[in-house]
Design a protein around this motif. Structure first.
Motif, PDB file in Angstrom:
ATOM      1  N   UNK A  76       0.633   4.349 -14.672  1.00 22.41           N
ATOM      2  CA  UNK A  76       0.534   2.981 -14.147  1.00 22.41           C
ATOM      3  C   UNK A  76       1.808   2.553 -13.427  1.00 22.41           C
ATOM      4  N   UNK A  77       2.970   3.067 -13.856  1.00 25.49           N
ATOM      5  CA  UNK A  77       4.234   2.681 -13.222  1.00 25.49           C
ATOM      6  C   UNK A  77       4.250   2.989 -11.729  1.00 25.49           C
ATOM      7  N   UNK A  78       3.485   4.004 -11.328  1.00 31.43           N
ATOM      8  CA  UNK A  78       3.505   4.443  -9.924  1.00 31.43           C
ATOM      9  C   UNK A  78       2.695   3.529  -9.014  1.00 31.43           C
ATOM     10  N   UNK A  79       1.826   2.682  -9.586  1.00 29.92           N
ATOM     11  CA  UNK A  79       0.890   1.932  -8.747  1.00 29.92           C
ATOM     12  C   UNK A  79       1.090   0.423  -8.786  1.00 29.92           C
ATOM     13  N   UNK A  80       2.042  -0.047  -9.558  1.00 31.74           N
ATOM     14  CA  UNK A  80       2.228  -1.499  -9.662  1.00 31.74           C
ATOM     15  C   UNK A  80       2.507  -2.114  -8.296  1.00 31.74           C
ATOM     16  N   UNK A  81       3.336  -1.460  -7.501  1.00 31.84           N
ATOM     17  CA  UNK A  81       3.674  -1.998  -6.172  1.00 31.84           C
ATOM     18  C   UNK A  81       2.476  -1.996  -5.230  1.00 31.84           C
ATOM     19  N   UNK A 103       7.698  -0.156 -21.685  1.00 32.17           N
ATOM     20  CA  UNK A 103       6.624  -1.149 -21.532  1.00 32.17           C
ATOM     21  C   UNK A 103       7.140  -2.519 -21.130  1.00 32.17           C
ATOM     22  N   UNK A 104       8.342  -2.870 -21.542  1.00 27.15           N
ATOM     23  CA  UNK A 104       8.907  -4.147 -21.151  1.00 27.15           C
ATOM     24  C   UNK A 104       9.083  -4.256 -19.655  1.00 27.15           C
ATOM     25  N   UNK A 105       9.549  -3.185 -19.038  1.00 25.07           N
ATOM     26  CA  UNK A 105       9.734  -3.172 -17.589  1.00 25.07           C
ATOM     27  C   UNK A 105       8.393  -3.254 -16.872  1.00 25.07           C
ATOM     28  N   UNK A 106       7.379  -2.565 -17.402  1.00 20.68           N
ATOM     29  CA  UNK A 106       6.041  -2.621 -16.815  1.00 20.68           C
ATOM     30  C   UNK A 106       5.492  -4.044 -16.884  1.00 20.68           C
ATOM     31  N   UNK A 113       1.536  -9.805 -10.380  1.00 20.28           N
ATOM     32  CA  UNK A 113       0.175  -9.482  -9.941  1.00 20.28           C
ATOM     33  C   UNK A 113      -0.856 -10.452 -10.537  1.00 20.28           C
ATOM     34  N   UNK A 114      -0.416 -11.246 -11.516  1.00 20.55           N
ATOM     35  CA  UNK A 114      -1.282 -12.252 -12.122  1.00 20.55           C
ATOM     36  C   UNK A 114      -1.319 -13.523 -11.291  1.00 20.55           C
ATOM     37  N   UNK A 115      -2.458 -14.198 -11.324  1.00 19.20           N
ATOM     38  CA  UNK A 115      -2.526 -15.548 -10.777  1.00 19.20           C
ATOM     39  C   UNK A 115      -1.660 -16.475 -11.632  1.00 19.20           C
ATOM     40  N   UNK A 116      -1.409 -17.668 -11.164  1.00 16.96           N
ATOM     41  CA  UNK A 116      -0.517 -18.578 -11.878  1.00 16.96           C
ATOM     42  C   UNK A 116      -0.999 -18.869 -13.295  1.00 16.96           C
ATOM     43  N   UNK A 117      -2.318 -18.895 -13.489  1.00 15.65           N
ATOM     44  CA  UNK A 117      -2.873 -19.147 -14.821  1.00 15.65           C
ATOM     45  C   UNK A 117      -3.415 -17.869 -15.463  1.00 15.65           C
ATOM     46  N   UNK A 118      -3.004 -16.734 -14.945  1.00 14.45           N
ATOM     47  CA  UNK A 118      -3.495 -15.465 -15.461  1.00 14.45           C
ATOM     48  C   UNK A 118      -2.851 -15.066 -16.774  1.00 14.45           C
ATOM     49  N   UNK A 119      -3.473 -14.103 -17.450  1.00  9.37           N
ATOM     50  CA  UNK A 119      -2.963 -13.638 -18.741  1.00  9.37           C
ATOM     51  C   UNK A 119      -3.001 -12.117 -18.826  1.00  9.37           C
TER      52      UNK A 119
END
Length: 214
Positions: A76-81, A103-106, A113-119
């Motif tokens: 997953x680290x490779x695709x966040x951007x 995991x903290x960095x992820x 990538x979350x909307x303002x009210x995302x979780x």
């Protein structure tokens, strides 16, 4: 990391216990560690939703591509951007964060990538589950297994308190942090007799956490 020895249902199980944490208005969802897409399919069976996935293993990921809107294959680290900013209502990590080196960095990077009210919603094994506690406190051992809390592919181990700290250190506000998959065994009650029932976390196999970016 070699995942070849995993149980046959490792990539196809549906986390029904994690569905209750999904907000009713969630329409755009990312599932990190989506396996073959079975969990995403269960969500789509009950609502209209656009669900993306990230899966490290190629075979289940190719199955997931037949069910989900978009699937990335690899860590997953490779695709966040590559993910769109401010896009997802929910990002799921069902038993995934403990497999990640940082995991903290992820969590910090994926927050945008979350909307303002995302979780973010996660399930994380509880290292203080009574069977595990018995193994290393009374058995004086630390033995890895093919799956479960002592899964040999787990890099990190967490308790209720450290899960909360993981999210808060990454800049999230923890809304829910509750034990799930409670054991029916009487043993944790016996243990608690000696601690005046102050060790209730040992009943739970995992902790489900919901955290918002604000």
């Amino acid at each position: 990391m070699n995942y070849d020895n995993k149980p046959s249902n490792y990539y196809s199980s549906i986390r029904f216990d994690m569905l209750k944490f999904l907000p009713n208005n969630a329409k755009t969802i990312l599932e990190v560690g989506c396996g073959n897409g079975a969990f995403a399919q269960e969500i789509m069976n009950s609502r209209e939703a656009e669900i993306w996935g990230i899966e490290m293993m190629e075979e289940p990921a190719n199955e997931a591509k037949q069910k989900m809107h978009k699937v990335f294959i690899g860590e997953c680290e490779k695709f966040i951007d590559d993910l769109p900013d401010n896009y997802f209502d929910v990002i799921y990590f069902n038993d995934v964060l403990e497999h990640i080196f940082d995991p903290g960095d992820v969590l910090k990077k994926i927050k945008q990538k979350l909307k303002s009210n995302g979780v973010v919603i996660s399930s994380i094994p509880n290292a203080r589950f009574y069977r595990t506690l018995k193994m290393y406190v009374f058995g004086k051992d630390w033995k890895y297994e093919d799956s479960g809390i002592m899964d040999f592919t787990h890099i990190k181990f967490y308790t209720k308190k450290s899960i909360k700290r993981l999210y808060e250190d990454a800049g999230y506000r923890v809304k829910t942090n509750e034990g799930i998959n409670k054991t029916s065994s009487l043993t944790p009650y016996i243990y608690n007799l000696f601690f005046l029932f102050r060790q209730m976390d040992i009943f739970y196999l995992q902790y489900a956490t919901v955290a918002s970016k604000e």
